[in-house]
Design a protein around this motif. Structure first.
Motif, short mmCIF file in Angstrom:
data_model
loop_
_atom_site.label_atom_id
_atom_site.label_comp_id
_atom_site.label_asym_id
_atom_site.label_seq_id
_atom_site.Cartn_x
_atom_site.Cartn_y
_atom_site.Cartn_z
N LYS A 81 0.82 -1.20 0.00
CA LYS A 81 0.00 0.00 0.00
C LYS A 81 0.86 1.26 0.00
CE LYS A 81 -3.87 2.13 2.44
NZ LYS A 81 -4.83 1.95 3.54
N GLN A 82 1.94 1.25 0.79
CA GLN A 82 2.81 2.42 0.85
C GLN A 82 3.46 2.69 -0.50
OE1 GLN A 82 2.69 -0.05 3.11
NE2 GLN A 82 2.85 0.77 5.17
N ILE A 83 3.85 1.63 -1.20
CA ILE A 83 4.45 1.78 -2.52
C ILE A 83 3.44 2.39 -3.48
CG2 ILE A 83 5.38 0.55 -4.53
CD1 ILE A 83 6.43 -1.54 -2.44
N ARG A 84 2.24 1.83 -3.49
CA ARG A 84 1.18 2.32 -4.38
C ARG A 84 0.86 3.79 -4.08
NH1 ARG A 84 -3.90 3.27 -3.54
NH2 ARG A 84 -4.15 1.98 -1.68
N GLN A 85 0.76 4.12 -2.81
CA GLN A 85 0.45 5.50 -2.44
C GLN A 85 1.59 6.45 -2.81
OE1 GLN A 85 -0.59 4.88 1.71
NE2 GLN A 85 -2.76 5.02 1.23
N ALA A 86 2.81 6.01 -2.63
CA ALA A 86 3.96 6.84 -3.01
C ALA A 86 3.98 7.11 -4.51
CB ALA A 86 5.27 6.17 -2.57
N LEU A 87 3.47 6.17 -5.28
CA LEU A 87 3.36 6.35 -6.72
C LEU A 87 2.17 7.24 -7.09
CD1 LEU A 87 4.11 2.70 -7.80
CD2 LEU A 87 5.44 4.70 -8.49
N GLY A 88 1.30 7.51 -6.10
CA GLY A 88 0.12 8.33 -6.35
C GLY A 88 -0.94 7.63 -7.18
N MET A 89 -1.01 6.30 -7.02
CA MET A 89 -1.94 5.51 -7.83
C MET A 89 -3.09 4.96 -6.98
SD MET A 89 0.59 3.10 -10.06
CE MET A 89 1.33 3.68 -11.54
N THR A 90 -4.23 4.79 -7.64
CA THR A 90 -5.32 4.07 -7.02
C THR A 90 -4.99 2.58 -7.11
OG1 THR A 90 -6.54 3.76 -9.09
CG2 THR A 90 -7.00 5.79 -7.82
N GLN A 91 -5.76 1.76 -6.39
CA GLN A 91 -5.55 0.32 -6.51
C GLN A 91 -5.75 -0.14 -7.95
OE1 GLN A 91 -8.14 -1.62 -3.67
NE2 GLN A 91 -6.62 -1.46 -2.04
N GLU A 92 -6.73 0.41 -8.62
CA GLU A 92 -7.01 0.02 -10.00
C GLU A 92 -5.86 0.40 -10.93
OE1 GLU A 92 -10.34 1.03 -13.37
OE2 GLU A 92 -11.02 0.77 -11.29
N GLU A 93 -5.33 1.61 -10.78
CA GLU A 93 -4.21 2.05 -11.61
C GLU A 93 -2.98 1.19 -11.36
OE1 GLU A 93 -5.26 6.82 -11.82
OE2 GLU A 93 -4.16 6.02 -10.10
N PHE A 94 -2.72 0.92 -10.08
CA PHE A 94 -1.56 0.10 -9.71
C PHE A 94 -1.71 -1.31 -10.28
CE2 PHE A 94 0.93 -2.38 -6.55
CZ PHE A 94 2.15 -1.75 -6.72
N ALA A 95 -2.91 -1.86 -10.16
CA ALA A 95 -3.16 -3.20 -10.70
C ALA A 95 -2.89 -3.24 -12.20
CB ALA A 95 -4.60 -3.63 -10.39
N ARG A 96 -3.37 -2.23 -12.92
CA ARG A 96 -3.12 -2.17 -14.36
C ARG A 96 -1.63 -2.09 -14.66
NH1 ARG A 96 -7.62 1.09 -15.00
NH2 ARG A 96 -6.37 2.96 -14.79
N ALA A 97 -0.91 -1.29 -13.88
CA ALA A 97 0.52 -1.10 -14.11
C ALA A 97 1.32 -2.39 -13.93
CB ALA A 97 1.06 -0.02 -13.18
N ILE A 98 0.88 -3.24 -13.00
CA ILE A 98 1.62 -4.49 -12.78
C ILE A 98 0.90 -5.70 -13.36
CG2 ILE A 98 2.79 -3.57 -10.74
CD1 ILE A 98 0.97 -5.44 -9.05
N LYS A 99 -0.14 -5.42 -14.16
CA LYS A 99 -0.90 -6.46 -14.85
C LYS A 99 -1.49 -7.48 -13.88
CE LYS A 99 1.65 -5.88 -19.14
NZ LYS A 99 2.17 -4.60 -18.82
N ALA A 100 -2.17 -6.94 -12.89
CA ALA A 100 -2.85 -7.76 -11.88
C ALA A 100 -4.30 -7.27 -11.78
CB ALA A 100 -2.16 -7.61 -10.53
#
Length: 64
Positions: free
Chosen positions: A2-21
Motif C-alpha cells: 500500500k505504501q508503494i502504491r500511495q507513493a506512486l500516487g496511484m489508485t488500486q485500479e491504476e496500480f493493478a493495471r501497471a503491474i498487470k494484476a
C-alpha cells in the motif's frame, strides 16, 4: 504494498493495471492476504518501484 502504491500516487485500479494484476489482488495484498505473484508481475512491480527510487532491498521485512 500500500505504501508503494500511495507513493506512486496511484489508485488500486491504476496500480493493478501497471503491474498487470487484478484490483482485487492488490486489495488482498494490502490487507495481508497473499495470492502469489507471477514473474511478469514481480518485474512490473519492480519497474513501478524504480519510478520512486525504491528497490526491493530497500523495503523493510514487515512492509504490508
Amino acid at each position: 504494498m500500500k505504501q508503494i502504491r500511495q507513493a506512486l500516487g496511484m489508485t488500486q485500479e491504476e496500480f493493478a493495471r501497471a503491474i498487470k494484476a487484478h484490483q482485487v489482488s492488490v486489495a488482498r495484498w494490502e490487507n495481508s492476504r497473499s495470492p502469489s505473484l507471477n514473474i511478469a508481475q514481480i518485474k512490473a512491480l519492480e519497474r513501478e518501484m524504480a519510478k520512486i527510487g525504491l528497490r526491493f532491498a530497500d523495503l523493510p521485512d514487515d512492509l504490508n
